[in-house]
Design a protein around this motif. Structure first.
Motif, PDB file in Angstrom:
ATOM      1  N   GLU A 111     -52.267 -35.848  36.198  1.00  0.00           N
ATOM      2  CA  GLU A 111     -50.786 -36.291  36.302  1.00  0.00           C
ATOM      3  C   GLU A 111     -49.996 -35.062  35.557  1.00  0.00           C
ATOM      4  N   TYR A 112     -48.878 -34.774  35.841  1.00  0.00           N
ATOM      5  CA  TYR A 112     -48.040 -33.809  34.877  1.00  0.00           C
ATOM      6  C   TYR A 112     -47.364 -34.650  34.045  1.00  0.00           C
ATOM      7  N   ILE A 113     -47.312 -33.898  32.731  1.00  0.00           N
ATOM      8  CA  ILE A 113     -46.900 -34.679  31.324  1.00  0.00           C
ATOM      9  C   ILE A 113     -45.608 -33.902  31.327  1.00  0.00           C
ATOM     10  N   PRO A 114     -44.437 -34.455  31.486  1.00  0.00           N
ATOM     11  CA  PRO A 114     -43.036 -33.642  31.368  1.00  0.00           C
ATOM     12  C   PRO A 114     -42.922 -33.027  29.942  1.00  0.00           C
ATOM     13  N   ARG A 115     -42.133 -31.449  29.996  1.00  0.00           N
ATOM     14  CA  ARG A 115     -42.378 -30.785  29.021  1.00  0.00           C
ATOM     15  C   ARG A 115     -40.816 -30.511  28.613  1.00  0.00           C
ATOM     16  N   ILE A 116     -40.799 -30.500  27.419  1.00  0.00           N
ATOM     17  CA  ILE A 116     -39.394 -29.914  26.988  1.00  0.00           C
ATOM     18  C   ILE A 116     -38.963 -28.582  27.662  1.00  0.00           C
ATOM     19  N   GLY A 117     -40.050 -27.764  27.732  1.00  0.00           N
ATOM     20  CA  GLY A 117     -39.631 -26.384  28.619  1.00  0.00           C
ATOM     21  C   GLY A 117     -39.107 -26.637  29.993  1.00  0.00           C
ATOM     22  N   ASP A 118     -39.429 -27.866  30.705  1.00  0.00           N
ATOM     23  CA  ASP A 118     -38.888 -28.080  31.854  1.00  0.00           C
ATOM     24  C   ASP A 118     -37.103 -27.796  31.989  1.00  0.00           C
ATOM     25  N   GLY A 119     -36.502 -28.462  30.984  1.00  0.00           N
ATOM     26  CA  GLY A 119     -35.164 -28.531  31.116  1.00  0.00           C
ATOM     27  C   GLY A 119     -34.869 -27.097  30.360  1.00  0.00           C
ATOM     28  N   VAL A 120     -35.623 -26.311  29.641  1.00  0.00           N
ATOM     29  CA  VAL A 120     -35.391 -24.802  29.150  1.00  0.00           C
ATOM     30  C   VAL A 120     -35.401 -24.076  30.242  1.00  0.00           C
ATOM     31  N   LEU A 121     -36.445 -24.215  31.335  1.00  0.00           N
ATOM     32  CA  LEU A 121     -36.502 -23.398  32.425  1.00  0.00           C
ATOM     33  C   LEU A 121     -35.242 -23.603  33.358  1.00  0.00           C
ATOM     34  N   ALA A 122     -35.067 -24.806  33.654  1.00  0.00           N
ATOM     35  CA  ALA A 122     -34.016 -25.436  34.562  1.00  0.00           C
ATOM     36  C   ALA A 122     -32.485 -24.646  34.168  1.00  0.00           C
ATOM     37  N   SER A 123     -32.506 -24.752  32.776  1.00  0.00           N
ATOM     38  CA  SER A 123     -31.084 -24.025  32.246  1.00  0.00           C
ATOM     39  C   SER A 123     -31.007 -22.537  32.438  1.00  0.00           C
ATOM     40  N   ARG A 124     -32.150 -21.937  32.229  1.00  0.00           N
ATOM     41  CA  ARG A 124     -32.252 -20.504  32.040  1.00  0.00           C
ATOM     42  C   ARG A 124     -32.006 -20.047  33.571  1.00  0.00           C
ATOM     43  N   LEU A 125     -32.722 -20.641  34.646  1.00  0.00           N
ATOM     44  CA  LEU A 125     -32.380 -20.617  36.147  1.00  0.00           C
ATOM     45  C   LEU A 125     -30.993 -20.598  36.501  1.00  0.00           C
ATOM     46  N   ARG A 126     -30.375 -21.273  35.900  1.00  0.00           N
ATOM     47  CA  ARG A 126     -28.860 -21.513  36.374  1.00  0.00           C
ATOM     48  C   ARG A 126     -28.019 -20.183  35.430  1.00  0.00           C
ATOM     49  N   SER A 127     -28.616 -19.552  34.718  1.00  0.00           N
ATOM     50  CA  SER A 127     -27.845 -18.337  34.016  1.00  0.00           C
ATOM     51  C   SER A 127     -28.214 -17.044  34.122  1.00  0.00           C
ATOM     52  N   ALA A 128     -29.517 -16.725  34.556  1.00  0.00           N
ATOM     53  CA  ALA A 128     -30.159 -15.345  34.854  1.00  0.00           C
ATOM     54  C   ALA A 128     -30.692 -15.200  36.162  1.00  0.00           C
ATOM     55  N   PRO A 129     -30.766 -14.031  36.876  1.00  0.00           N
ATOM     56  CA  PRO A 129     -31.460 -13.776  37.750  1.00  0.00           C
ATOM     57  C   PRO A 129     -33.039 -13.925  37.669  1.00  0.00           C
ATOM     58  N   MET A 130     -33.651 -13.480  36.552  1.00  0.00           N
ATOM     59  CA  MET A 130     -34.896 -13.614  36.440  1.00  0.00           C
ATOM     60  C   MET A 130     -35.275 -14.456  35.007  1.00  0.00           C
ATOM     61  N   VAL A 131     -36.299 -15.295  35.088  1.00  0.00           N
ATOM     62  CA  VAL A 131     -36.710 -15.830  33.903  1.00  0.00           C
ATOM     63  C   VAL A 131     -38.128 -15.559  33.761  1.00  0.00           C
ATOM     64  N   VAL A 132     -38.611 -15.210  32.343  1.00  0.00           N
ATOM     65  CA  VAL A 132     -39.897 -14.794  32.142  1.00  0.00           C
ATOM     66  C   VAL A 132     -40.183 -15.996  31.211  1.00  0.00           C
ATOM     67  N   VAL A 133     -41.448 -16.582  31.433  1.00  0.00           N
ATOM     68  CA  VAL A 133     -41.999 -17.636  30.776  1.00  0.00           C
ATOM     69  C   VAL A 133     -43.257 -17.030  30.085  1.00  0.00           C
ATOM     70  N   GLU A 134     -43.282 -16.902  28.777  1.00  0.00           N
ATOM     71  CA  GLU A 134     -44.394 -16.390  27.999  1.00  0.00           C
ATOM     72  C   GLU A 134     -45.181 -17.313  27.310  1.00  0.00           C
ATOM     73  N   GLY A 135     -46.520 -17.011  27.224  1.00  0.00           N
ATOM     74  CA  GLY A 135     -47.090 -18.000  26.104  1.00  0.00           C
ATOM     75  C   GLY A 135     -48.510 -17.816  26.272  1.00  0.00           C
ATOM     76  N   PRO A 136     -49.399 -18.334  25.561  1.00  0.00           N
ATOM     77  CA  PRO A 136     -50.832 -18.322  25.654  1.00  0.00           C
ATOM     78  C   PRO A 136     -51.536 -18.982  26.934  1.00  0.00           C
TER      79      PRO A 136
END
Length: 418
Positions: A2-27
């Motif tokens: 089961e998916y556990i909601p992330r703080i990054g969910d809101g971050v990604l949604a916000s960035r998609l509303r403001s930029a053509p491309m969103v890059v999610v980086e991480g380990p």
């Protein structure tokens, strides 16, 4: 799972509303793909799909002309797709066209456009205690910036042994519901994969897995410190592997390209006094569990070694502060000057507001010392330029949230949230 909601969910949604491309980086294994899939209309997996990699070179429109936003997962396996996606974003106009996830920084490519004005980036890290359900979130970082002194009064849910367990387990989504033994084994396997597989996948100079393993041990011993390259080189030499400082620096760059190791840069600020700022960064693993695994330090050892536990706990708090700061686009620095005055973290908001943080396992003497340091820091900073701190905070492993008569807030990590 089961998916556990992330703080990054809101971050990604916000960035998609403001930029053509969103890059999610991480380990690797921090949950980038699953997070992005939940907001993507189409998915292309370059790490497992050879046909997709070939199409990126020969017929990129077959990949890019899909319902949007298109997730280009592990795009570094097909780096030419960057310019193609950027060009299609320009042609289409608007926002929210592509999500690119990556577990490694690709080698320098002069033909790849920088993405300025088209790309929004954010770092996804392993999960915080708030996301895992081990923090109430009553002490909101956003509220602290708003100078809201209400941090809740609820009884903390974790005792010190529980905090030790959280350090060893880490915040990896794959083990969020696993038993502790399995979670620790998972992290130890990650360390081996970093040394043998992940590093080998990077283009550039070859890396000796044995030397890399010893360097990871040295970094773990010196986690949350400003250890010099010479110190790390000497540590590796003590293990029987000669390594120059230049090689240590090259290996560190590779670990940073994999998002395994992350620097915590110094805070640049004007001071009232003649004190001089120290400019060396601290180094942290993406998750403190990686440091514990590199050292082979289990719960019993950490329970006996309070000095090591204190450093790993500081690293856990810095991880959580960074995660909670992401929605605010705030940055997490550290402070140290030539007199020895320091703060484990300084969180700076884009509008200039700042919060100084000291991290302590607990104990009244340690808390009193930390409070004095924070008050000295406040007096040393030129607040005519920076403004008064929004908050002075001591984050502890256990205990109750409270605000002291001197204005310093004491917040258990079990109350910290976004």
């Amino acid at each position: 799972m089961e998916y556990i909601p992330r703080i990054g969910d809101g971050v990604l949604a916000s960035r998609l509303r403001s930029a053509p491309m969103v890059v999610v980086e991480g380990p690797r294994a921090c949950g980038k793909t699953e997070l992005a899939r939940r907001q993507a209309a189409s998915v292309v997996r370059f790490d497992v799909d050879g046909a997709a990699r070939a199409a990126a070179e020969l017929n990129p429109s077959a990949i890019l002309d899909l319902p949007r936003p298109v997730l280009l997962d592990e795009w570094q396996f097909a780096p030419s797709i960057w310019n193609q996606a950027r060009r299609q974003s320009d042609d289409a106009g608007g926002v929210g066209h592509f999500i690119l996830t990556g577990s490694a920084v690709p080698p320098d490519d002069r033909t790849r456009h920088s993405g300025v004005g088209r790309v929004s980036r954010f770092r996804l890290r392993p999960m915080s205690l708030f996301e895992l359900g081990h923090s109430t979130g009553e002490a909101s970082l956003e509220a602290l910036f708003a100078r809201d002194s209400g941090h809740g009064t609820g009884r903390p849910e974790l005792a010190l042994p529980d905090v030790i367990e959280m350090v060893c387990r880490g915040g990896w989504p794959a083990t969020a519901t696993a038993d502790t033994e399995s979670a620790v084994d998972y992290v130890r396997d990650q360390i081996e994969e970093i040394c043998r597989t992940d590093i080998a996948s990077l283009e550039g100079p070859r890396h000796d897995p044995v030397r890399m393993r010893h360097l990871l041990v040295s970094l773990a011993r010196n986690v949350a410190t400003e250890a010099r390259l010479e110190t790390l080189s000497a540590d590796v030499a003590e293990a029987g592997e000669t390594i120059t400082t230049e090689t240590v620096a090259a290996y560190l760059r590779s670990l940073q390209r994999l998002y395994v190791v992350e620097e915590q840069r110094h805070w640049s600020v004007s001071l009232r006094s003649r004190s001089r700022l120290r400019k060396s960064p601290k180094r942290h693993f993406a998750d403190p569990s990686l440091a514990a695994a590199a050292l082979g330090a289990g719960m019993a050892r950490l329970g006996r070694d309070m000095e090591l536990l204190g450093l790993l706990f500081e690293s856990l708090v810095v991880r959580d502060l960074r995660i909670c700061a992401e929605p605010l686009r705030a940055s997490v620095f550290h402070y140290r000057d030539n007199t020895g005055l320091e703060a484990d973290a300084v969180i700076e908001h884009p509008d200039g507001r700042w919060i100084a943080v000291e991290v302590k396992l607990g104990g009244q003497r340690a808390i009193e010392s930390a409070a004095r340091s924070l008050l000295r820091l406040r007096d040393r900073v030129d607040t005519d330029r920076t403004g008064e701190p929004a908050a002075l905070v001591i984050v502890t492993a256990t205990g109750y949230p409270l605000t002291r008569p001197d204005g310093v807030s004491v917040i258990p990590v079990t109350a910290l949230g976004p």
